[in-house]
Design a protein around this motif. Structure first.
Motif, mmCIF file in Angstrom:
data_model
loop_
_atom_site.group_PDB
_atom_site.id
_atom_site.type_symbol
_atom_site.label_atom_id
_atom_site.label_comp_id
_atom_site.label_asym_id
_atom_site.label_seq_id
_atom_site.Cartn_x
_atom_site.Cartn_y
_atom_site.Cartn_z
ATOM 1 N N GLU A 31 0.641 -1.197 0.267
ATOM 2 C CA GLU A 31 0.104 -0.002 -0.141
ATOM 3 C C GLU A 31 1.097 1.758 -0.304
ATOM 4 O O GLU A 31 0.601 2.029 -0.889
ATOM 5 N N ASP A 32 1.918 1.600 0.501
ATOM 6 C CA ASP A 32 2.866 2.505 0.784
ATOM 7 C C ASP A 32 3.200 2.973 -0.468
ATOM 8 O O ASP A 32 4.095 3.691 -0.404
ATOM 9 N N VAL A 33 3.972 2.010 -1.138
ATOM 10 C CA VAL A 33 4.113 2.043 -2.266
ATOM 11 C C VAL A 33 3.658 2.580 -3.506
ATOM 12 O O VAL A 33 3.470 3.731 -4.571
ATOM 13 N N GLN A 34 2.496 1.896 -3.123
ATOM 14 C CA GLN A 34 1.432 2.221 -3.709
ATOM 15 C C GLN A 34 0.644 3.690 -3.705
ATOM 16 O O GLN A 34 1.309 4.595 -5.456
ATOM 17 N N ARG A 35 0.782 4.347 -3.094
ATOM 18 C CA ARG A 35 0.856 5.360 -2.595
ATOM 19 C C ARG A 35 1.717 6.707 -3.184
ATOM 20 O O ARG A 35 1.535 7.083 -3.612
ATOM 21 N N GLN A 36 2.384 6.570 -2.378
ATOM 22 C CA GLN A 36 3.684 7.145 -3.494
ATOM 23 C C GLN A 36 4.196 6.748 -4.639
ATOM 24 O O GLN A 36 3.905 8.347 -5.059
ATOM 25 N N ARG A 37 4.501 5.738 -4.938
ATOM 26 C CA ARG A 37 4.031 6.145 -5.988
ATOM 27 C C ARG A 37 2.841 7.087 -7.915
ATOM 28 O O ARG A 37 3.123 7.479 -8.251
ATOM 29 N N SER A 38 2.031 6.393 -6.870
ATOM 30 C CA SER A 38 0.664 7.224 -7.123
ATOM 31 C C SER A 38 0.949 8.311 -7.748
ATOM 32 O O SER A 38 0.514 9.751 -7.993
ATOM 33 N N MET A 39 0.915 8.951 -6.127
ATOM 34 C CA MET A 39 1.077 10.640 -5.726
ATOM 35 C C MET A 39 2.561 11.580 -6.469
ATOM 36 O O MET A 39 2.279 11.944 -7.004
ATOM 37 N N HIS A 40 3.083 10.869 -6.883
ATOM 38 C CA HIS A 40 4.457 11.207 -7.888
ATOM 39 C C HIS A 40 3.864 11.035 -8.580
ATOM 40 O O HIS A 40 4.472 11.904 -9.680
ATOM 41 N N TRP A 41 3.855 10.355 -9.504
ATOM 42 C CA TRP A 41 2.693 10.309 -10.737
ATOM 43 C C TRP A 41 2.029 12.157 -10.619
ATOM 44 O O TRP A 41 1.738 11.749 -12.173
ATOM 45 N N LEU A 42 0.615 11.242 -10.206
ATOM 46 C CA LEU A 42 -0.203 12.454 -10.045
ATOM 47 C C LEU A 42 0.512 14.114 -10.071
ATOM 48 O O LEU A 42 0.106 14.992 -10.789
ATOM 49 N N LYS A 43 1.581 13.905 -9.550
ATOM 50 C CA LYS A 43 1.999 15.435 -9.936
ATOM 51 C C LYS A 43 2.572 15.464 -10.671
ATOM 52 O O LYS A 43 2.688 16.956 -10.868
ATOM 53 N N ARG A 44 3.488 14.478 -10.990
ATOM 54 C CA ARG A 44 4.493 15.128 -12.423
ATOM 55 C C ARG A 44 3.476 15.561 -13.912
ATOM 56 O O ARG A 44 3.334 16.280 -14.786
ATOM 57 N N LEU A 45 2.150 14.959 -13.690
ATOM 58 C CA LEU A 45 1.145 15.528 -14.248
ATOM 59 C C LEU A 45 0.318 17.090 -14.189
ATOM 60 O O LEU A 45 -0.566 16.867 -15.056
ATOM 61 N N GLY A 46 0.771 17.085 -12.898
ATOM 62 C CA GLY A 46 0.220 18.535 -12.889
ATOM 63 C C GLY A 46 -1.343 18.322 -11.684
ATOM 64 O O GLY A 46 -2.328 18.911 -12.361
ATOM 65 N N LEU A 47 -1.972 17.017 -10.928
ATOM 66 C CA LEU A 47 -2.702 16.293 -10.728
ATOM 67 C C LEU A 47 -3.093 16.805 -8.848
ATOM 68 O O LEU A 47 -3.937 16.174 -9.258
ATOM 69 N N GLU A 48 -2.018 17.764 -8.634
ATOM 70 C CA GLU A 48 -2.064 16.887 -7.507
ATOM 71 C C GLU A 48 -2.886 17.973 -6.480
ATOM 72 O O GLU A 48 -3.642 17.128 -5.436
ATOM 73 N N ASN A 49 -4.023 18.127 -7.339
ATOM 74 C CA ASN A 49 -5.164 19.139 -6.524
ATOM 75 C C ASN A 49 -6.291 18.260 -6.788
ATOM 76 O O ASN A 49 -7.700 18.924 -6.717
ATOM 77 N N PHE A 50 -6.180 17.676 -7.462
ATOM 78 C CA PHE A 50 -7.472 16.563 -8.473
ATOM 79 C C PHE A 50 -7.154 14.764 -7.567
ATOM 80 O O PHE A 50 -7.841 14.597 -8.513
ATOM 81 N N THR A 51 -6.196 14.731 -6.951
ATOM 82 C CA THR A 51 -6.275 13.177 -6.489
ATOM 83 C C THR A 51 -7.743 12.689 -6.027
ATOM 84 O O THR A 51 -7.818 11.551 -6.131
ATOM 85 N N ASN A 52 -8.508 13.528 -4.881
ATOM 86 C CA ASN A 52 -9.596 13.435 -4.466
ATOM 87 C C ASN A 52 -11.207 13.392 -5.820
ATOM 88 O O ASN A 52 -12.035 12.578 -5.268
ATOM 89 N N ALA A 53 -10.956 13.780 -6.755
ATOM 90 C CA ALA A 53 -12.133 14.003 -7.435
ATOM 91 C C ALA A 53 -12.276 12.158 -8.599
ATOM 92 O O ALA A 53 -11.141 12.462 -8.631
ATOM 93 N N TYR A 54 -13.430 12.525 -9.027
ATOM 94 C CA TYR A 54 -13.639 11.805 -9.615
ATOM 95 C C TYR A 54 -13.773 11.784 -11.279
ATOM 96 O O TYR A 54 -14.105 13.166 -11.406
#
Ligand code: ATP
Ligand code: MG
Lengths: 257, 265
Positions: free
Chosen positions: B117-140
């Motif tokens: 889980e913690d690796v999932q979280r860390q890697r997903s957040m990394h790529w969401l950030k890379r694609l400029g989506l850090e403010n939309f992580t919880n959006a459907y």
């Protein structure tokens, strides 16, 4: 105000005014009829006043309500598990589907009364009979709805999911089940009202507990007030169960907003 | 990571039988194609020429009627599970799961691989950030614009750090500015990850800007031209474009490709 907003406002305010008015009008008419029944040549017991109905209501035995409720919920859970499991098997195997589909169609065409008569003729245990009837009636509904919903899962999403190479169980748990959840909830709503109506008929035969049994007793006593009271309880029970499902639906289908 | 393996397509053929009419359609007719590790290849071709079918075979969703795709000694269809985590696809429509938030969509491939889980979280957040989506992580998905959804889909592919990246008209339905921007991001990330990338596109500009190599498919995925873009000077891009166009229209290699390494057989 959009349709959804209007509905939300309606829900938060409890019953809309029109509902209250129509119920009040019905009550007044009923009460009036109960006064004038003798003058109209209708026997007095046929239309009891609300005082009498209230007297019947406070005599309601909670244990019978609970027994009926337990039978409905138990049988529905079993029907759900069996129906969805069979639907999954049929989804995965076309030949199984080809064999089973006509049988399911046949099952669904059988009237409830026939199921009850079969149950009485075949089985001795009362609980078993009731469960049999409920599962025979509700199981196919879950099965057909689940299978249809699985068919409806877009090819694009299935291809996407498979491109990430899930195990068969992951495929079902992460894609198919969430995708068909809205239909499953709809089937629950349909089956709840179906089961509440069917369980009472099934309980009429041979049961010594439950709302259906109490209705049979009331009929033997010619007590319209008792029948009225038990019917009110049944309707209230159905509404309460539907409210629970609606709550669950709002929670798990937030993503549809 | 040992890096991606070379892809060898040999005598690939895929025939469909139409369910209603019983007619057979040859979607791919004896395709031979080699793709080197870390190469970035654009495939262009007219609609219905078998590009998506080729991808389905690459992904392993379908099995070839004849021939084979060999990736480091393995075949995508027969060794389906071997490629778990090694291959990722960005489709034309975002194909996000509507009941999952951006974050949950991005971590889906990792979830399927049972990454902690913690690796999932860390890697997903990394790529969401890379694609400029850090403010939309919880959006459907329904709360995002088309471009943002496609970004989530790209993050979902990159979260695997795959050896092979496939993109089927992944930017086709976006406006030109967004498409160009996302394409740049996609290519930069692919090079950074050291992935072999294959992009299907309708747009010649897109194909040319992809860089390394352009493969032109004719009817039934016939290889009409195999262009190494580096051999063309930037000033010749206009001519290159015209030559590809002529090839597509004539369903035969244009004379201007005579000097290319390999022409159709
Ligand atoms: N499952 C299928 N069953 C029958 N025929 C199919 C199937 N999939 C594709 N085809 C046929 O194969 C041919 C190639 O289709 P494909 O989707 O690969 O084209 P494409 O190059 O991706 O086109 P586009 O650019 O429009 O996406 C078409 O003629 C199509 O009708
Ligand atoms: Mg296509």
């Amino acid at each position: 105000m959009s349709h959804d907003e209007a509905r939300a406002a309606e829900l938060s305010a409890g019953f809309p005014r029109q509902t209250l008015v129509s119920i009040a009008v019905f009550c007044v008419l009923w009460q009036a009829l109960s006064y004038f029944a003798p003058a109209l040549g209708i026997p007095a017991f046929a239309i009891p006043g609300f005082a009498k109905i209230w007297a019947s209501l406070i005599k309601i035995t909670p244990i019978d309500v609970l027994v009926t409720l337990a039978r409905v919920i138990g049988a529905l859970i079993l029907s759900f598990v069996l129906g969805v499991a069979l639907a999954m098997a049929m989804y995965r195997s076309t030949s199984l589907e080809n064999y089973l589909h006509p049988m399911v169609r046949l099952f669904m065409a059988v009237p409830v009364v026939s199921w009850i008569l079969f149950a009485v003729l075949w089985f001795r245990g009362v609980e078993f009979r009731i469960a049999f009837v409920l599962i025979a009636v509700c199981g196919p509904v879950f099965l057909v709805d689940a299978l249809d919903a699985m068919r409806g899962v877009p090819k694009e999403l299935r291809g996407m999911m498979r491109s990430f190479r899930p195990t068969p169980s992951q495929f079902f748990i992460k894609l198919m089940l969430p995708a068909i959840l809205p239909s499953l909830i709809t089937s629950w709503k349909i089956n709840l009202s179906l089961a509440i109506r069917v369980v009472t008929i099934a309980e009429l035969v041979g049961a010594v507990t439950g709302i259906g049994h109490q209705l049979a007793v009331a009929q033997e006593l010619f007590s319209v007030a008792d029948v009225f009271a038990w019917t009110l309880v049944l309707v209230a029970l159905l509404f309460a169960l539907e409210a629970v499902v609606a709550r669950f639906e709002r929670r798990v289908l937030r993503w549809r907003a | 990571m040992s890096g991606p393996a070379a892809i060898a397509v040999r005598g690939l053929r895929k025939v469909f039988r139409q369910a209603t009419t019983g007619q057979t359609v040859v979607a791919i007719d004896h395709l031979d194609l080699d793709i080197a590790p870390r190469e970035v290849v654009a495939i262009v071709g007219q609609t219905g020429c078998g590009k998506s079918t080729f991808f389905d075979l690459m992904i392993g969703l379908e099995h070839p009627s004849e021939g084979a795709i060999d990736i480091g000694g393995k075949t995508p269809y027969a060794d389906f599970d071997y490629f778990r985590g090694r291959m990722a696809t960005v489709f034309q429509q975002d194909r996000l799961l509507p009941w999952r938030s951006s974050y949950d969509n991005v971590r889906l491939p990792l979830e399927l691989m049972r990454v902690p889980e913690d690796v999932q979280r860390q890697r997903s957040m990394h790529w969401l950030k890379r694609l400029g989506l850090e403010n939309f992580t919880n959006a459907y998905p329904h709360e995002l614009s088309g471009g943002m959804r496609q970004r989530v889909a790209i993050a979902r592919a990159f979260v695997l750090q795959p050896e092979i990246l496939l993109a089927d008209e992944a930017f086709g339905h976006l406006d030109e500015v967004t498409a160009a921007e996302l394409r740049e991001t996609f290519l930069a990330l692919a090079r950074e990850c050291g992935s072999t990338a294959i992009l299907i596109t309708h747009q010649l500009e897109e194909a040319i800007s992809v860089g390394d190599r352009i493969v032109v498919f004719g009817k039934s995925a016939r290889l009409l031209a195999d262009i190494h873009v580096a051999k063309w000077d930037k000033s010749e891009y206009g001519m290159l474009r015209e030559a590809i166009q002529a090839t597509l229209q004539g369903n035969a290699p244009d004379v201007r490709f005579a000097h290319e390494r390999r022409i159709t057989r």
